[in-house]
Design a protein around this motif. Sequence first.
Motif, PDB file in Angstrom:
ATOM      1  N   LEU A 189       0.812  -1.208   0.000  1.00  0.00           N
ATOM      2  CA  LEU A 189       0.000   0.000   0.000  1.00  0.00           C
ATOM      3  C   LEU A 189       0.853   1.269   0.000  1.00  0.00           C
ATOM      4  O   LEU A 189       0.321   2.365  -0.186  1.00  0.00           O
ATOM      5  N   ALA A 190       2.151   1.134   0.209  1.00  0.00           N
ATOM      6  CA  ALA A 190       3.026   2.296   0.339  1.00  0.00           C
ATOM      7  C   ALA A 190       3.295   2.936  -1.015  1.00  0.00           C
ATOM      8  O   ALA A 190       3.288   2.272  -2.054  1.00  0.00           O
ATOM      9  N   CYS A 191       3.546   4.239  -0.983  1.00  0.00           N
ATOM     10  CA  CYS A 191       3.917   4.953  -2.206  1.00  0.00           C
ATOM     11  C   CYS A 191       5.433   5.154  -2.217  1.00  0.00           C
ATOM     12  O   CYS A 191       5.940   6.273  -2.234  1.00  0.00           O
ATOM     13  N   ALA A 192       6.153   4.033  -2.169  1.00  0.00           N
ATOM     14  CA  ALA A 192       7.619   4.040  -2.183  1.00  0.00           C
ATOM     15  C   ALA A 192       8.087   2.673  -2.645  1.00  0.00           C
ATOM     16  O   ALA A 192       7.297   1.732  -2.765  1.00  0.00           O
ATOM     17  N   ASP A 193       9.368   2.572  -2.908  1.00  0.00           N
ATOM     18  CA  ASP A 193       9.947   1.300  -3.337  1.00  0.00           C
ATOM     19  C   ASP A 193       9.951   0.319  -2.158  1.00  0.00           C
ATOM     20  O   ASP A 193      10.451   0.636  -1.070  1.00  0.00           O
ATOM     21  N   ILE A 194       9.394  -0.875  -2.367  1.00  0.00           N
ATOM     22  CA  ILE A 194       9.319  -1.869  -1.285  1.00  0.00           C
ATOM     23  C   ILE A 194      10.151  -3.108  -1.627  1.00  0.00           C
ATOM     24  O   ILE A 194       9.895  -4.190  -1.087  1.00  0.00           O
ATOM     25  N   SER A 195      11.138  -2.958  -2.489  1.00  0.00           N
ATOM     26  CA  SER A 195      11.958  -4.111  -2.893  1.00  0.00           C
ATOM     27  C   SER A 195      12.614  -4.768  -1.696  1.00  0.00           C
ATOM     28  O   SER A 195      12.646  -5.996  -1.577  1.00  0.00           O
ATOM     29  N   ILE A 196      13.139  -3.957  -0.770  1.00  0.00           N
ATOM     30  CA  ILE A 196      13.820  -4.533   0.387  1.00  0.00           C
ATOM     31  C   ILE A 196      12.829  -5.275   1.273  1.00  0.00           C
ATOM     32  O   ILE A 196      13.138  -6.317   1.862  1.00  0.00           O
ATOM     33  N   ASN A 197      11.595  -4.781   1.364  1.00  0.00           N
ATOM     34  CA  ASN A 197      10.560  -5.488   2.136  1.00  0.00           C
ATOM     35  C   ASN A 197      10.262  -6.852   1.531  1.00  0.00           C
ATOM     36  O   ASN A 197      10.148  -7.854   2.239  1.00  0.00           O
TER      37      ASN A 197
END
Length: 311
Positions: A189-197
């Motif tokens: 749902l975030a408006c950012a890069d979540i690759s690390i998540n």
Amino acid sequence: MAIYNLTGYNMGSFTLLGIPGLEQYHVWISVPFCLIYLVAIVGNSVLLCLIATEHSLHAPMFFFLSMLAITDLTLSTTCVPKSLSIFWFGPQEISFPGCLTQLFFLHYSFVLDSAILLAMAFDRYVAICSPLRYTTILTPRTIVKIAVGISFRSFCVFVPCVFLVNRLPFCRTHNVPHTYCEHIGVARLACADISINIWYGFCVPIMTVIIDVILIAVSYILILCAVFRLPSQDARQKALGTCGSHVCVILMFYIPAFFSILAHRFGHNVPQTFHIVFANLYVVIPPALNPIVYGVKTKQIREKVILLLLP
């Protein structure tokens, strides 16, 4: 580069929507979920009471079994009450700290369950392969060290995910298409890069659980080798019987878990409704079945339950 005020974006609450597409069936879905949850609560509570009050059950195997019961209660209670409130009363709000708390205890319980099953496999290995050294190897001090070690390991494995979610800005929608907060579901749902998540949330916990599975498999290979070297058939049957309940619980835990994780990661063509329904079944069915399996397959527990019901 956009600079986000994380505190401002993360102060709001999330709205848990339930099972999208099945809203009209929520009340009907809640009936089996509620019944299975009650079975989990009663079964694990009875198991804990028996182990605490019966001196004959004060053994390492039953200590680890009580840890498993507590973890199962934590796993189901973390998710099911909120799910039932959604089924009965519609979409429910949950604060951002509450969402992080639910997310942590959900995944922490999963990793801890796996570690407890590994500890129980080690207990069975020592009991069958080195029975004369059982009491000298698994002393109370050693058992406490194992319990603290696996609890701390599970904490260290998943607490970074809480900080990885906490750093994300949520500036689009706060509607979570699920019945509880789950790491990747919330991160998306975030408006950012979540690759690390995605990579940390998939690789680190999964690799930890896979190591547990490999060690459990090695333990049972050694156990089977020792069992089939026993001269008496009765001794072989008794040894296999003591491991039967543990094997059933291992299969009930790992098969649905890996299926759910792999389907969630790679099953892009699997409907979202299936993911959510299966995820809800996973957090309620194993905690309900574990005490039943141990009650049926473990002679000491079976006798105590019968004595409790029919004094």
